[in-house]
Design a protein around this motif. Structure first.
Motif, mmCIF file in Angstrom:
data_model
loop_
_atom_site.group_PDB
_atom_site.id
_atom_site.type_symbol
_atom_site.label_atom_id
_atom_site.label_comp_id
_atom_site.label_asym_id
_atom_site.label_seq_id
_atom_site.Cartn_x
_atom_site.Cartn_y
_atom_site.Cartn_z
ATOM 1 N N LEU A 228 0.056 15.899 5.139
ATOM 2 C CA LEU A 228 1.149 14.947 4.951
ATOM 3 C C LEU A 228 2.494 15.615 5.216
ATOM 4 O O LEU A 228 3.355 15.052 5.892
ATOM 5 C CB LEU A 228 1.115 14.362 3.538
ATOM 6 N N LEU A 229 2.660 16.824 4.712
ATOM 7 C CA LEU A 229 3.899 17.558 4.935
ATOM 8 C C LEU A 229 4.084 17.862 6.422
ATOM 9 O O LEU A 229 5.188 17.702 6.965
ATOM 10 C CB LEU A 229 3.909 18.853 4.121
ATOM 11 N N ALA A 230 3.019 18.268 7.094
ATOM 12 C CA ALA A 230 3.097 18.555 8.531
ATOM 13 C C ALA A 230 3.469 17.299 9.313
ATOM 14 O O ALA A 230 4.216 17.368 10.298
ATOM 15 C CB ALA A 230 1.767 19.120 9.029
ATOM 16 N N MET A 231 2.993 16.144 8.878
ATOM 17 C CA MET A 231 3.337 14.882 9.542
ATOM 18 C C MET A 231 4.822 14.582 9.380
ATOM 19 O O MET A 231 5.491 14.177 10.344
ATOM 20 C CB MET A 231 2.489 13.742 8.973
ATOM 21 N N VAL A 232 5.343 14.783 8.192
ATOM 22 C CA VAL A 232 6.773 14.552 7.951
ATOM 23 C C VAL A 232 7.603 15.517 8.793
ATOM 24 O O VAL A 232 8.589 15.114 9.419
ATOM 25 C CB VAL A 232 7.107 14.686 6.448
ATOM 26 N N THR B 173 2.902 9.458 17.254
ATOM 27 C CA THR B 173 2.710 10.661 18.061
ATOM 28 C C THR B 173 3.403 11.853 17.425
ATOM 29 O O THR B 173 2.824 12.947 17.350
ATOM 30 C CB THR B 173 3.221 10.429 19.494
ATOM 31 N N ASN B 174 4.627 11.668 16.952
ATOM 32 C CA ASN B 174 5.346 12.753 16.283
ATOM 33 C C ASN B 174 4.578 13.249 15.062
ATOM 34 O O ASN B 174 4.455 14.458 14.843
ATOM 35 C CB ASN B 174 6.743 12.307 15.871
ATOM 36 N N MET B 175 4.059 12.323 14.265
ATOM 37 C CA MET B 175 3.283 12.703 13.083
ATOM 38 C C MET B 175 2.010 13.429 13.497
ATOM 39 O O MET B 175 1.621 14.441 12.903
ATOM 40 C CB MET B 175 2.923 11.474 12.243
ATOM 41 N N THR B 176 1.349 12.913 14.527
ATOM 42 C CA THR B 176 0.090 13.498 14.978
ATOM 43 C C THR B 176 0.303 14.907 15.517
ATOM 44 O O THR B 176 -0.499 15.808 15.241
ATOM 45 C CB THR B 176 -0.558 12.604 16.054
ATOM 46 N N ARG C 105 -4.579 26.361 11.203
ATOM 47 C CA ARG C 105 -5.627 26.600 10.196
ATOM 48 C C ARG C 105 -7.012 26.734 10.831
ATOM 49 O O ARG C 105 -7.997 26.832 10.138
ATOM 50 C CB ARG C 105 -5.624 25.467 9.177
ATOM 51 N N ARG C 106 -7.061 26.699 12.151
ATOM 52 C CA ARG C 106 -8.289 26.912 12.935
ATOM 53 C C ARG C 106 -9.360 25.848 12.705
ATOM 54 O O ARG C 106 -10.547 26.145 12.643
ATOM 55 C CB ARG C 106 -8.844 28.304 12.681
ATOM 56 N N HIS C 107 -8.910 24.603 12.630
ATOM 57 C CA HIS C 107 -9.871 23.501 12.583
ATOM 58 C C HIS C 107 -10.441 23.279 13.969
ATOM 59 O O HIS C 107 -9.802 23.590 14.984
ATOM 60 C CB HIS C 107 -9.187 22.215 12.094
ATOM 61 N N ARG C 108 -11.625 22.716 14.000
ATOM 62 C CA ARG C 108 -12.245 22.393 15.278
ATOM 63 C C ARG C 108 -11.504 21.221 15.911
ATOM 64 O O ARG C 108 -10.935 20.378 15.224
ATOM 65 C CB ARG C 108 -13.723 22.054 15.071
ATOM 66 N N TRP C 109 -11.532 21.169 17.244
ATOM 67 C CA TRP C 109 -10.812 20.121 17.964
ATOM 68 C C TRP C 109 -11.334 18.735 17.631
ATOM 69 O O TRP C 109 -10.570 17.776 17.614
ATOM 70 C CB TRP C 109 -10.839 20.384 19.466
ATOM 71 N N ALA D 97 -1.536 17.978 13.979
ATOM 72 C CA ALA D 97 -2.488 18.672 14.853
ATOM 73 C C ALA D 97 -2.121 20.148 14.978
ATOM 74 O O ALA D 97 -3.005 21.016 14.981
ATOM 75 C CB ALA D 97 -2.528 18.003 16.221
ATOM 76 N N LEU D 98 -0.832 20.441 15.081
ATOM 77 C CA LEU D 98 -0.395 21.830 15.165
ATOM 78 C C LEU D 98 -0.804 22.586 13.902
ATOM 79 O O LEU D 98 -1.333 23.694 13.973
ATOM 80 C CB LEU D 98 1.117 21.907 15.382
ATOM 81 N N TRP D 99 -0.570 21.965 12.756
ATOM 82 C CA TRP D 99 -0.928 22.632 11.499
ATOM 83 C C TRP D 99 -2.443 22.826 11.394
ATOM 84 O O TRP D 99 -2.923 23.871 10.970
ATOM 85 C CB TRP D 99 -0.396 21.861 10.297
#
Length: 126
Positions: free
Chosen positions: A23-27, A53-56, A66-70, A60-62
Protein backbone atom coordinates in the motif's frame (compact mmCIF):
# COMPACT_ATOMS: atom_id res chain seq x y z
CA UNK A 1 -4.18 -23.72 -1.78
CA UNK A 2 -5.73 -25.49 1.21
CA UNK A 3 -7.97 -23.48 3.50
CA UNK A 4 -5.65 -24.15 6.44
CA UNK A 5 -2.75 -22.47 4.61
CA UNK A 6 -4.91 -19.41 3.86
CA UNK A 7 -5.96 -19.16 7.51
CA UNK A 8 -2.32 -19.43 8.61
CA UNK A 9 -1.34 -16.66 6.17
CA UNK A 10 -4.05 -14.36 7.50
CA UNK A 11 -2.72 -14.89 11.02
CA UNK A 12 0.89 -14.15 10.09
CA UNK A 13 2.25 -10.66 10.82
CA UNK A 14 4.68 -10.89 7.88
CA UNK A 15 1.71 -11.28 5.53
CA UNK A 16 0.07 -8.10 6.82
CA UNK A 17 3.38 -6.22 6.91
CA UNK A 18 3.82 -7.03 3.25
CA UNK A 19 0.26 -5.88 2.52
CA UNK A 20 0.99 -2.53 4.20
CA UNK A 21 4.33 -2.22 2.41
CA UNK A 22 2.57 -2.66 -0.93
CA UNK A 23 0.00 0.00 0.00
CA UNK A 24 2.82 2.39 0.86
CA UNK A 25 4.63 1.56 -2.40
CA UNK A 26 1.41 2.30 -4.31
CA UNK A 27 1.08 5.71 -2.65
CA UNK A 28 4.74 6.46 -3.39
CA UNK A 29 4.12 5.47 -7.02
CA UNK A 30 1.15 7.83 -7.29
CA UNK A 31 3.00 10.73 -5.66
CA UNK A 32 6.31 10.22 -7.48
CA UNK A 33 4.93 9.47 -10.95
CA UNK A 34 1.83 11.68 -10.90
CA UNK A 35 3.71 14.89 -11.81
CA UNK A 36 5.24 13.20 -14.87
CA UNK A 37 1.89 12.97 -16.64
CA UNK A 38 0.20 15.95 -18.27
CA UNK A 39 -3.08 17.21 -16.90
CA UNK A 40 -5.79 14.71 -17.76
CA UNK A 41 -8.87 16.88 -17.41
CA UNK A 42 -11.81 15.71 -19.46
CA UNK A 43 -10.89 12.03 -19.64
CA UNK A 44 -11.93 10.18 -16.53
CA UNK A 45 -10.96 6.84 -18.04
CA UNK A 46 -7.47 8.00 -18.96
CA UNK A 47 -6.97 9.57 -15.53
CA UNK A 48 -8.06 6.31 -13.93
CA UNK A 49 -5.68 4.19 -16.05
CA UNK A 50 -2.74 6.52 -15.42
CA UNK A 51 -3.38 6.49 -11.68
CA UNK A 52 -3.67 2.68 -11.63
CA UNK A 53 -0.45 2.46 -13.65
CA UNK A 54 1.39 4.76 -11.24
CA UNK A 55 0.26 2.63 -8.29
CA UNK A 56 1.14 -0.59 -10.10
CA UNK A 57 4.63 0.61 -11.02
CA UNK A 58 5.41 1.58 -7.42
CA UNK A 59 4.06 -1.70 -6.08
CA UNK A 60 5.76 -3.82 -8.80
CA UNK A 61 9.11 -2.14 -8.16
CA UNK A 62 8.84 -2.88 -4.45
CA UNK A 63 7.83 -6.49 -5.12
CA UNK A 64 10.81 -6.85 -7.49
CA UNK A 65 13.14 -5.45 -4.81
CA UNK A 66 11.74 -8.08 -2.45
CA UNK A 67 12.45 -10.69 -5.17
CA UNK A 68 8.91 -11.82 -5.81
CA UNK A 69 8.28 -13.96 -8.84
CA UNK A 70 6.99 -12.17 -11.93
CA UNK A 71 3.75 -14.16 -11.88
CA UNK A 72 2.96 -12.81 -8.40
CA UNK A 73 3.84 -9.27 -9.52
CA UNK A 74 1.57 -9.64 -12.56
CA UNK A 75 -1.31 -10.96 -10.42
CA UNK A 76 -0.93 -8.05 -8.02
CA UNK A 77 -0.85 -5.67 -10.98
CA UNK A 78 -4.17 -7.09 -12.13
CA UNK A 79 -5.55 -6.42 -8.66
CA UNK A 80 -4.83 -2.72 -9.29
CA UNK A 81 -6.78 -2.57 -12.56
CA UNK A 82 -9.64 -5.06 -12.24
CA UNK A 83 -11.69 -3.07 -9.70
CA UNK A 84 -11.63 -0.01 -11.96
CA UNK A 85 -12.33 -1.97 -15.13
CA UNK A 86 -15.34 -3.60 -13.46
CA UNK A 87 -16.65 -0.15 -12.51
CA UNK A 88 -16.32 1.38 -15.98
CA UNK A 89 -19.63 0.02 -17.39
CA UNK A 90 -21.68 1.42 -14.45
CA UNK A 91 -19.80 4.71 -14.88
CA UNK A 92 -20.55 4.78 -18.62
CA UNK A 93 -24.20 3.96 -17.89
CA UNK A 94 -24.40 6.98 -15.59
CA UNK A 95 -24.96 4.88 -12.48
CA UNK A 96 -21.70 6.04 -10.87
CA UNK A 97 -20.13 9.48 -10.79
CA UNK A 98 -16.42 9.79 -11.52
CA UNK A 99 -15.75 10.52 -7.84
CA UNK A 100 -17.73 7.48 -6.73
CA UNK A 101 -15.89 5.30 -9.23
CA UNK A 102 -12.48 6.46 -7.98
CA UNK A 103 -13.40 5.93 -4.33
CA UNK A 104 -15.09 2.59 -4.89
CA UNK A 105 -12.25 1.42 -7.13
CA UNK A 106 -9.71 2.14 -4.41
CA UNK A 107 -11.85 0.43 -1.79
CA UNK A 108 -12.31 -2.67 -3.99
CA UNK A 109 -8.59 -2.74 -4.71
CA UNK A 110 -7.89 -3.79 -1.11
CA UNK A 111 -9.83 -7.08 -1.23
CA UNK A 112 -8.52 -7.67 -4.76
CA UNK A 113 -4.97 -7.41 -3.42
CA UNK A 114 -5.85 -9.67 -0.52
CA UNK A 115 -7.28 -12.28 -2.88
CA UNK A 116 -4.10 -12.18 -4.98
CA UNK A 117 -2.05 -12.65 -1.83
CA UNK A 118 -4.20 -15.53 -0.62
CA UNK A 119 -3.77 -17.22 -3.98
CA UNK A 120 -0.05 -17.63 -3.18
CA UNK A 121 0.32 -17.11 0.59
CA UNK A 122 3.88 -18.46 0.77
CA UNK A 123 4.90 -15.69 -1.65
CA UNK A 124 4.00 -13.08 0.97
CA UNK A 125 5.34 -14.69 4.12
CA UNK A 126 8.96 -13.72 3.50
Amino acid sequence: MPAQARRAALADRRFWRHFLEMLLAMVVGMVALGPLWPELHGSTELHLLVMATNMTLGMALWMAVRRHRWVAIAEMGLAMYVPFVVLLPPFWAGWLSADAMFVLGHVLMLPAMLLAMLRRPSEYLC
